[in-house]
Design an enzyme around this catalytic site. Structure first.
Site, mmCIF file in Angstrom:
data_model
loop_
_atom_site.group_PDB
_atom_site.id
_atom_site.type_symbol
_atom_site.label_atom_id
_atom_site.label_comp_id
_atom_site.label_asym_id
_atom_site.label_seq_id
_atom_site.Cartn_x
_atom_site.Cartn_y
_atom_site.Cartn_z
ATOM 1 N N LYS A 1 1.101 -1.179 0.195
ATOM 2 C CA LYS A 1 0.307 -0.458 0.282
ATOM 3 C C LYS A 1 1.288 1.706 -0.134
ATOM 4 O O LYS A 1 0.556 2.605 -0.896
ATOM 5 C CB LYS A 1 -1.320 0.339 1.219
ATOM 6 C CG LYS A 1 -2.126 -0.660 1.216
ATOM 7 C CD LYS A 1 -2.779 -0.832 2.855
ATOM 8 C CE LYS A 1 -2.194 -1.047 3.978
ATOM 9 N NZ LYS A 1 -1.893 -1.776 4.172
ATOM 10 N N ARG B 1 -8.647 1.098 8.294
ATOM 11 C CA ARG B 1 -8.978 0.311 8.911
ATOM 12 C C ARG B 1 -10.242 -0.665 9.771
ATOM 13 O O ARG B 1 -9.444 -1.971 10.415
ATOM 14 C CB ARG B 1 -8.056 0.555 9.788
ATOM 15 C CG ARG B 1 -6.666 -0.348 9.064
ATOM 16 C CD ARG B 1 -5.402 -0.298 10.386
ATOM 17 N NE ARG B 1 -3.940 -0.696 9.462
ATOM 18 C CZ ARG B 1 -2.948 -0.082 9.217
ATOM 19 N NH1 ARG B 1 -2.806 0.756 8.874
ATOM 20 N NH2 ARG B 1 -2.043 -1.479 9.547
ATOM 21 N N ARG C 1 11.574 -6.313 4.694
ATOM 22 C CA ARG C 1 11.622 -5.234 4.151
ATOM 23 C C ARG C 1 12.472 -4.058 5.085
ATOM 24 O O ARG C 1 12.895 -4.473 6.727
ATOM 25 C CB ARG C 1 10.071 -4.422 4.620
ATOM 26 C CG ARG C 1 10.403 -2.958 4.663
ATOM 27 C CD ARG C 1 8.546 -2.843 4.378
ATOM 28 N NE ARG C 1 7.823 -2.751 5.678
ATOM 29 C CZ ARG C 1 6.700 -2.712 6.012
ATOM 30 N NH1 ARG C 1 5.737 -2.128 4.258
ATOM 31 N NH2 ARG C 1 5.835 -2.677 7.142
ATOM 32 N N ARG D 1 11.154 -2.111 10.893
ATOM 33 C CA ARG D 1 10.383 -0.473 11.776
ATOM 34 C C ARG D 1 10.208 -2.325 13.174
ATOM 35 O O ARG D 1 10.784 -3.438 12.398
ATOM 36 C CB ARG D 1 9.821 -1.504 10.523
ATOM 37 C CG ARG D 1 8.880 0.382 9.898
ATOM 38 C CD ARG D 1 7.807 -0.083 9.127
ATOM 39 N NE ARG D 1 6.613 -0.374 9.544
ATOM 40 C CZ ARG D 1 5.414 -0.242 9.742
ATOM 41 N NH1 ARG D 1 5.202 0.198 8.065
ATOM 42 N NH2 ARG D 1 4.372 -0.877 9.780
ATOM 43 N N ARG E 1 -0.101 -8.487 13.569
ATOM 44 C CA ARG E 1 -0.652 -7.772 12.180
ATOM 45 C C ARG E 1 -1.519 -8.404 11.665
ATOM 46 O O ARG E 1 -2.557 -8.020 10.400
ATOM 47 C CB ARG E 1 0.394 -7.200 11.609
ATOM 48 C CG ARG E 1 0.989 -6.183 12.311
ATOM 49 C CD ARG E 1 2.245 -5.153 11.961
ATOM 50 N NE ARG E 1 2.282 -4.525 11.193
ATOM 51 C CZ ARG E 1 3.303 -4.219 10.436
ATOM 52 N NH1 ARG E 1 3.701 -4.812 10.115
ATOM 53 N NH2 ARG E 1 2.665 -3.578 9.415
HETATM 54 P P1 AMP Z 1 1.193 0.255 9.376
HETATM 55 O O1 AMP Z 1 2.318 1.705 8.892
HETATM 56 O O2 AMP Z 1 0.007 1.156 7.757
HETATM 57 O O3 AMP Z 1 1.615 -1.120 8.688
HETATM 58 O O4 AMP Z 1 1.161 0.963 10.527
HETATM 59 C C1 AMP Z 1 1.861 0.672 11.710
HETATM 60 C C2 AMP Z 1 0.866 0.975 12.882
HETATM 61 O O5 AMP Z 1 0.085 1.914 13.260
HETATM 62 C C3 AMP Z 1 -0.508 -0.781 12.463
HETATM 63 O O6 AMP Z 1 -0.746 -1.697 12.818
HETATM 64 C C4 AMP Z 1 -1.011 0.003 13.423
HETATM 65 O O7 AMP Z 1 -1.115 -0.592 15.302
HETATM 66 C C5 AMP Z 1 -1.251 1.592 13.446
HETATM 67 N N1 AMP Z 1 -2.356 2.524 12.687
HETATM 68 C C6 AMP Z 1 -1.754 3.067 11.462
HETATM 69 N N2 AMP Z 1 -2.617 3.208 10.457
HETATM 70 C C7 AMP Z 1 -3.807 2.807 11.987
HETATM 71 C C8 AMP Z 1 -5.393 3.274 11.376
HETATM 72 N N3 AMP Z 1 -6.245 3.497 10.148
HETATM 73 N N4 AMP Z 1 -5.856 3.054 12.879
HETATM 74 C C9 AMP Z 1 -5.648 1.978 13.772
HETATM 75 N N5 AMP Z 1 -4.252 1.931 13.991
HETATM 76 C C10 AMP Z 1 -3.391 2.516 13.079
#
Ligand code: AMP
Length: 211
Positions: free
Chosen positions: A17, A90, A124, A157, A168
Site C-alpha cells: 500500500k 482500518r 523489508r 521497522r 498484524r
Molecule cells: P502501517 O504503517 O499502516 O502498517 O501502520 C502501523 C501501525 O500503526 C499499525 O499496526 C497500527 O498499530 C497503527 N495504525 C496505522 N493506521 C491505523 C488505523 N487506521 N487505525 C488504527 N491503527 C492504525
C-alpha cells in the site's frame, strides 16, 4: 489528471500500500495520507499522541478509532487536490467516520496471503532519511544498509518482527478485511492480486484511474 482523486488503498500489512500510494501521489498529484507514517512521526517526536499510540503499534494492534479519526479527519478535509489514503480506514467504525467526512471515488484492495506477507515484511527495510522502501529479497540495494536515493541508513521497522507481523495479519483479517465487503456493496471496490509485483500492480492501478 484522473477525475478519480479520492482514493483508498486497503490490504494486509506488506501488500504494498505504501509503495503504491507514493507512486499514485507522484503520478496524479493527490496527497498521500498514511496514518502509519503520521503515527511513526508522532512517536519519533515523543508527542502525547505518539505516547498513546506506541504500545498499540509495537504489539501490532490498532490504535483506538477515535484517536485515529481525530488525527486524520482534518488532513483529509484539507486535501484540496484529492488524496490517497494508505492504512485508513482500518475498521468499519473508521469507514463510517470517513463517510461523514465525504465521498470516495474508488477503493483499491491489494490482497496477499499470510505467508507472502511474512516473507516480504521480514525482508523489508526503510530509509531513515527519505522513507524509501526496499526489500532485501526482491529489490535489494547494492549495500543493504544504505539508501540508493539519499545515502540514508536503512532500518527495519520495530513492528516488522515475525511474531508482530503474524499478529498484524490476524488483526487485519479480523478488523480490516470486513471493509472489502463494505466497499464492494457500495460499488467502489477494485481488487488487485498483490503477488503480481509492484510494477504490475501499479500498471493495473493506472488503468483503473484512467478508465
Ligand atoms: P502501517 O504503517 O499502516 O502498517 O501502520 C502501523 C501501525 O500503526 C499499525 O499496526 C497500527 O498499530 C497503527 N495504525 C496505522 N493506521 C491505523 C488505523 N487506521 N487505525 C488504527 N491503527 C492504525
Amino acid at each position: 489528471m484522473s477525475p478519480l482523486t479520492r482514493l483508498v488503498l486497503v490490504g494486509p500489512p506488506g501488500a504494498g500500500k505504501g509503495t503504491q500510494a507514493k507512486r499514485i501521489a507522484a503520478e496524479t498529484g493527490v496527497e498521500h495520507l498514511s496514518t502509519g507514517d503520521i503515527l511513526r512521526d508522532e512517536v519519533g517526536r515523543g508527542t502525547p499522541l505518539g505516547g498513546t499510540a506506541k504500545g498499540f503499534m509495537d504489539r501490532g494492534e490498532l490504535v483506538p478509532d477515535q484517536v485515529i479519526v481525530d488525527m486524520i479527519g482534518g488532513r483529509i478535509r484539507a486535501a484540496d487536490a484529492g488524496f490517497v489514503l494508505d492504512g485508513f480506514p482500518r475498521t468499519v467504525a473508521q469507514a463510517e467516520a470517513l463517510d461523514e467526512i465525504g465521498t470516495l471515488d474508488v477503493v483499491i484492495s491489494i490482497d496477499l496471503s499470510r505467508e507472502e506477507v511474512v516473507a516480504r515484511l521480514t525482508a523489508r527495510r526503510v530509509c531513515e532519511g527519505c522513507g524509501k522502501i526496499y526489500n532485501l529479497s526482491f529489490r535489494p540495494p547494492a549495500d543493504p544498509t544504505t539508501c540508493e536515493a539519499c545515502g540514508g541508513r536503512l532500518v527495519q521497522r520495530e513492528d516488522d518482527r515475525e511474531d508482530v507481523i503474524r499478529n498484524r495479519y490476524d488483526v487485519y483479517e479480523r478488523q480490516t478485511a470486513p471493509l472489502v465487503a463494505f466497499y464492494r456493496d457500495r460499488g467502489l471496490l477494485v481488487e488487485i492480486d498483490g503477488r503480481s509485483g509492484s510494477d504490475a500492480v501499479f500498471e493495473r492501478i493506472v488503468q483503473v484511474l484512467s478508465a
